[in-house]
Design a protein around this motif. Structure first.
Motif, short mmCIF file in Angstrom:
data_model
loop_
_atom_site.label_atom_id
_atom_site.label_comp_id
_atom_site.label_asym_id
_atom_site.label_seq_id
_atom_site.Cartn_x
_atom_site.Cartn_y
_atom_site.Cartn_z
N LEU A 1 0.81 -1.21 0.00
CA LEU A 1 0.00 0.00 0.00
C LEU A 1 0.85 1.26 0.00
CD1 LEU A 1 -2.76 -0.80 2.66
CD2 LEU A 1 -3.10 -0.56 0.20
N LEU A 2 0.36 2.28 -0.68
CA LEU A 2 0.93 3.62 -0.59
C LEU A 2 -0.18 4.56 -0.14
CD1 LEU A 2 3.26 5.62 -0.99
CD2 LEU A 2 2.54 5.86 -3.38
N LEU A 3 -0.01 5.17 1.04
CA LEU A 3 -0.99 6.10 1.59
C LEU A 3 -0.52 7.51 1.33
CD1 LEU A 3 -1.53 4.31 5.04
CD2 LEU A 3 -2.68 3.85 2.86
N THR A 4 -1.29 8.25 0.55
CA THR A 4 -0.90 9.61 0.19
C THR A 4 -1.93 10.59 0.73
OG1 THR A 4 -2.12 9.71 -1.91
CG2 THR A 4 0.05 8.67 -1.95
N GLY A 5 -1.56 11.86 0.74
CA GLY A 5 -2.49 12.89 1.18
C GLY A 5 -1.79 13.97 1.96
N SER A 6 -2.55 14.95 2.36
CA SER A 6 -1.99 16.08 3.09
C SER A 6 -1.72 15.70 4.54
CB SER A 6 -2.94 17.28 3.01
OG SER A 6 -4.22 16.92 3.49
N LYS A 7 -1.20 16.65 5.28
CA LYS A 7 -0.86 16.40 6.68
C LYS A 7 -2.12 16.18 7.51
CE LYS A 7 1.75 18.67 10.39
NZ LYS A 7 2.46 19.90 10.78
N ALA A 8 -1.97 15.40 8.58
CA ALA A 8 -3.04 15.16 9.57
C ALA A 8 -4.23 14.42 8.98
CB ALA A 8 -3.50 16.48 10.19
N THR A 9 -3.96 13.47 8.08
CA THR A 9 -5.05 12.66 7.53
C THR A 9 -5.04 11.24 8.11
OG1 THR A 9 -3.64 12.19 5.61
CG2 THR A 9 -5.28 13.94 5.38
N GLY A 10 -4.13 10.94 9.01
CA GLY A 10 -4.15 9.66 9.71
C GLY A 10 -3.42 8.53 8.99
N LYS A 11 -2.44 8.87 8.14
CA LYS A 11 -1.73 7.83 7.39
C LYS A 11 -0.99 6.86 8.32
CE LYS A 11 0.35 11.02 4.92
NZ LYS A 11 -0.45 12.22 5.24
N ASN A 12 -0.24 7.40 9.24
CA ASN A 12 0.52 6.54 10.15
C ASN A 12 -0.39 5.80 11.14
OD1 ASN A 12 2.74 8.85 9.44
ND2 ASN A 12 3.69 6.87 9.81
N ILE A 13 -1.47 6.47 11.54
CA ILE A 13 -2.44 5.81 12.43
C ILE A 13 -3.04 4.59 11.74
CG2 ILE A 13 -4.67 6.06 13.58
CD1 ILE A 13 -3.96 9.00 14.06
N LEU A 14 -3.39 4.74 10.46
CA LEU A 14 -3.95 3.62 9.71
C LEU A 14 -2.92 2.50 9.58
CD1 LEU A 14 -6.04 2.19 7.99
CD2 LEU A 14 -5.28 3.56 6.02
N ALA A 15 -1.68 2.85 9.24
CA ALA A 15 -0.62 1.84 9.07
C ALA A 15 -0.41 1.07 10.37
CB ALA A 15 0.67 2.51 8.61
#
Length: 306
Positions: free
Chosen positions: A64-78
């Protein structure tokens, strides 16, 4: 595990996907010495559709590659994915000095002979972990060559001078990237083609309230409304390019609320966690004005928490 799964069930995540995750956990039990790497996330991930997309991809062996702006929860999801799947997590942060040896490993002298000191990608592939590539768009060419081999469908990495690494069947890799950070670069097509890409949506007010209530059960209704409104105001200003994304810091907001819980005044806490993240004087004054409309100077910790 039960709390995270309960949160997912409460959000209406497809029961079939949750059952498949449980079967995955049974099929690939964690070695006892690796259980310390299966760590409970600080907060559950809230976002049914995004979780279903991510979990379905991982169940089928995709990366998976999680992209997006800051504070969208990418690391929380990972972090939530690694925990729910019951896999040891290996966090790899990319920076200017990250090269192939820091990912795969380096030679070291041990027991009177030269041996390979294994790096995080080697260990993740060997142990069937979930590797989290943080800020993958900061990877330089030497590191990108390792990623190409690691993410290839053949699931084999050649280490010069050593044996080939055959990736464990449970091994998966999750990349995260923010747009516009200093030192970032465009990912080449060959690397992007090795991922399934999820564009992470910006957090909304309802989701933020769920996160904050989960972290701080004693939140008073008015305090929660104003703190959530503050973050939404900052997000809108950042989206309109009126301020930078530096003050849009969910970790900073949570850290500030923890100091309020310890007895600090809300305004002082928010200055540390939000306002002072801006080093431009004009922007800092603008952010301070936004804060003052939401957090009265006379508020104490008792106005926020019961």
């Amino acid at each position: 595990m039960r709390d995270i799964f309960k949160s997912l069930k409460d959000q209406g995540v497809n029961p079939y996907i949750l059952d498949e995750i449980l079967r995955f956990r049974e099929k690939y039990p964690v070695e006892p010495q690796l259980k310390e790497r299966v760590s409970l996330p600080e907060i559950p991930y809230y976002g049914r559709e995004i979780f279903e997309m991510a979990a379905s991809a991982l169940l089928e062996g995709e990366h998976l590659l999680l992209t997006g702006s800051k504070a969208t929860g990418k690391n929380i999801l990972a972090e939530n994915l690694a925990y729910v799947f019951g896999r040891p997590a290996y966090n790899i942060s990319f920076h200017v000095n990250t090269d192939s040896s820091s990912l795969i490993g380096t030679d070291t002298f041990r027991n009177q002979e030269v041996q390979l000191r294994k790096g995080p990608v080697y260990l993740c592939g060997e142990n069937g972990g979930f590797g989290i590539f943080d800020e993958i768009n900061m990877a330089k060419n030497d590191a990108v060559s390792v990623l190409h081999a690691t993410l290839d469908y053949r699931r084999v990495i050649d280490v010069p001078g050593y044996d080939r690494i055959k990736l464990h069947e449970a091994a998966r890799f999750i990349g995260t990237m923010n747009y516009g950070y200093a030192g970032t670069r465009e990912l080449n097509e060959a690397l992007i083609s090795r991922f399934l890409v999820i564009e992470m949506p910006s957090v909304d007010g309802d989701t933020l309230e769920l996160i904050l209530k989960d972290l701080f059960p004693g939140f008073k209704e008015e305090g929660l409304r104003q703190v959530t409104g503050l973050f939404m105001d900052l997000q809108t200003k950042a989206a309109n390019n009126e301020i930078s994304t530096k003050p849009l810091d969910l970790r900073g907001l949570i850290g500030a609320l923890k100091t309020v819980r310890a007895g600090l005044s809300p305004l002082q806490a928010v200055r540390m966690g939000i306002v002072n993240k801006s080093f431009d004087l004009f922007e800092r004054e603008m952010v301070e004005d936004i804060v003052m409309t939401r957090i009265p100077a006379q508020w104490t910790a008792k106005d926020i928490f019961e």
